[in-house]
Design a protein around this motif. Structure first.
Motif, mmCIF file in Angstrom:
data_model
loop_
_atom_site.group_PDB
_atom_site.id
_atom_site.type_symbol
_atom_site.label_atom_id
_atom_site.label_comp_id
_atom_site.label_asym_id
_atom_site.label_seq_id
_atom_site.Cartn_x
_atom_site.Cartn_y
_atom_site.Cartn_z
ATOM 1 N N TYR A 286 -62.943 -22.273 -4.836
ATOM 2 C CA TYR A 286 -63.310 -22.861 -3.550
ATOM 3 C C TYR A 286 -62.181 -22.858 -2.504
ATOM 4 C CZ TYR A 286 -67.223 -24.648 -6.299
ATOM 5 O OH TYR A 286 -68.324 -24.755 -7.115
ATOM 6 N N ILE B 256 -66.683 -18.460 3.763
ATOM 7 C CA ILE B 256 -67.675 -19.509 4.003
ATOM 8 C C ILE B 256 -67.903 -19.723 5.504
ATOM 9 C CG2 ILE B 256 -66.056 -21.437 4.000
ATOM 10 C CD1 ILE B 256 -69.528 -21.428 2.313
ATOM 11 N N ASN C 244 -71.510 -22.407 -8.062
ATOM 12 C CA ASN C 244 -70.267 -22.064 -8.770
ATOM 13 C C ASN C 244 -69.836 -23.076 -9.824
ATOM 14 O OD1 ASN C 244 -69.352 -19.531 -7.440
ATOM 15 N ND2 ASN C 244 -69.404 -20.811 -5.603
ATOM 16 N N ASN D 237 -67.141 -15.377 0.260
ATOM 17 C CA ASN D 237 -67.983 -16.511 0.636
ATOM 18 C C ASN D 237 -68.329 -17.304 -0.622
ATOM 19 O OD1 ASN D 237 -69.958 -18.290 1.455
ATOM 20 N ND2 ASN D 237 -71.204 -16.773 2.516
ATOM 21 N N ALA E 111 -73.060 -24.782 -2.672
ATOM 22 C CA ALA E 111 -71.991 -23.953 -3.234
ATOM 23 C C ALA E 111 -71.516 -24.505 -4.575
ATOM 24 C CB ALA E 111 -70.823 -23.873 -2.250
ATOM 25 N N LEU F 102 -70.183 -19.656 -1.148
ATOM 26 C CA LEU F 102 -71.597 -19.999 -1.334
ATOM 27 C C LEU F 102 -72.257 -18.983 -2.250
ATOM 28 C CD1 LEU F 102 -73.990 -21.839 -0.578
ATOM 29 C CD2 LEU F 102 -74.400 -20.344 1.404
#
Length: 345
Positions: free
Chosen positions: A226, A59, A213, A125, A209, A127
């Motif tokens: 995360y 990220i 997710n 990442n 994000a 995101l």
């Protein structure tokens, strides 16, 4: 029960020291906590060690930090060279220091004085996709536990946890929001010192994000989606330290987020945790409140690295010292209130 008897004995021992009732404040609570963790009236702090877990975050490529990602490996090299704040405070306060490569995007020498436990060269990442795979998460939890197992084998019974990882306040903020139910805006801070414009962008990226997710409220799945490799290894280490009966010192916002995940997986870990300080990072005070924590220090810190643990450790030493060495009224021949009078109060 043994614990109930010990609890009563400890409270009597603390209350009848040569002082007014409660006059040593938080020191009395710390002495009681440490003695209960060790299940003894005369606790001893042995080979205290700070463990700094380091890892890179995918990220970070979205500009959520004021510093570039390469600062992670550069700071690890600074730890190795002995020039960082955590090195200074550990030397000053007689603490051991271990640095763990949990997932830094850099190849350290095999001979580097660090613990090699790299899950991968940085997380994905989040995101775009989950931060790590199930296999990587399992590896991190195992490696964190192994670090603690080795410390305990070497007779350490006090361990503090810190971290290094550009972008990790983003992971910690999302984990905090999802696992506490608090609004994301209340959990996201400026991290390394973002400008107003970049701070607003950081909040937008993290909100997006979560839309990508999903709202993961299961602690393991939230961590996988995360988290960071260094956060995941801290979770494994915290749980292992609880099982080993160690006193656990937690540093700032990111370490407390790891403690939150560990708590949601295993609520009794809080029995062994002492939160070293209240960070200036937005969200930390709310997270401490959520966990019912009373931090030892408030020094306006927001550095990480385990620095709060190293600074708080001397307070723990003094708490144990007064419990073990300070005279009671009877021992000192000083007139004090009887047990009946104190109970009546």
């Amino acid at each position: 029960m043994y614990t109930s008897s010990l609890e009563q004995t400890l409270r009597r021992k603390i209350d009848f020291k040569t002082k007014p009732l409660g006059a040593l404040g938080l020191l009395e609570k710390l002495a009681f906590r440490i003695a209960m963790i060790q299940k003894t009236e005369t606790p001893v702090l042995s080979d205290p060690t700070i463990v700094v877990f380091a890892g890179d975050h995918g990220i970070a490529s979205e500009g959520v930090s004021a510093y570039p990602p390469e600062v992670t490996f550069q700071m690890v090299e600074n730890f190795i060279a002995g020039g960082a704040a955590i090195n200074v405070f550990c030397r000053q306060n007689g603490l051991g220091l271990r640095v763990v490569d949990a997932g830094v995007r850099y190849d350290f020498s095999e001979n580097a004085p660090i613990i090699h436990a790299k899950a991968a060269p940085g997380t994905a990442n989040f995101l775009r996709e989950p931060a790590m795979t199930d296999v990587q998460l399992a590896f991190c939890l195992e490696q964190g536990a192994l670090v603690v197992h080795n410390l305990r084998r070497d007779a350490s019974n006090v361990v503090g946890f810190g971290e290094m990882g550009i972008g990790n306040t983003s992971s910690a903020s999302v984990l905090m929001s999802l696992l506490t139910g608090l609004p994301l805006d209340a959990c996201v801070g400026r991290g390394t010192g973002l400008s107003n414009e970049k701070f607003a962008r950081k909040k937008e990226i993290l909100a997006e994000a979560i839309r990508v997710n999903g709202v993961q409220t299961d602690p393991r799945e939230a961590l996988r989606t995360y988290g960071g490799f260094e956060i995941a290894q801290m979770v494994g280490a915290i749980r292992a330290a609880r099982s080993a009966g160690m006193t656990i010192l937690i540093d700032g916002f990111i370490s407390t987020a790891a403690a939150l995940v560990a708590f949601r997986m295993q609520p009794n870990v809080l029995d062994n945790i002492i939160f070293s300080h209240r960070s200036e990072e937005q969200g930390h005070a709310l997270l401490l409140d959520y966990l019912g924590a009373e931090p030892v220090l408030q020094l306006q810190l927001r550095l990480g690295e385990g620095t709060g643990c190293a600074l708080a450790y001397p307070v723990l030493k003094n708490a144990v010292a007064f419990l073990n060495q300070m005279s009671s009224f009877e021992e000192a021949g000083v007139s004090g209130k009887t047990e009946e009078q104190r109970i009546e109060e």
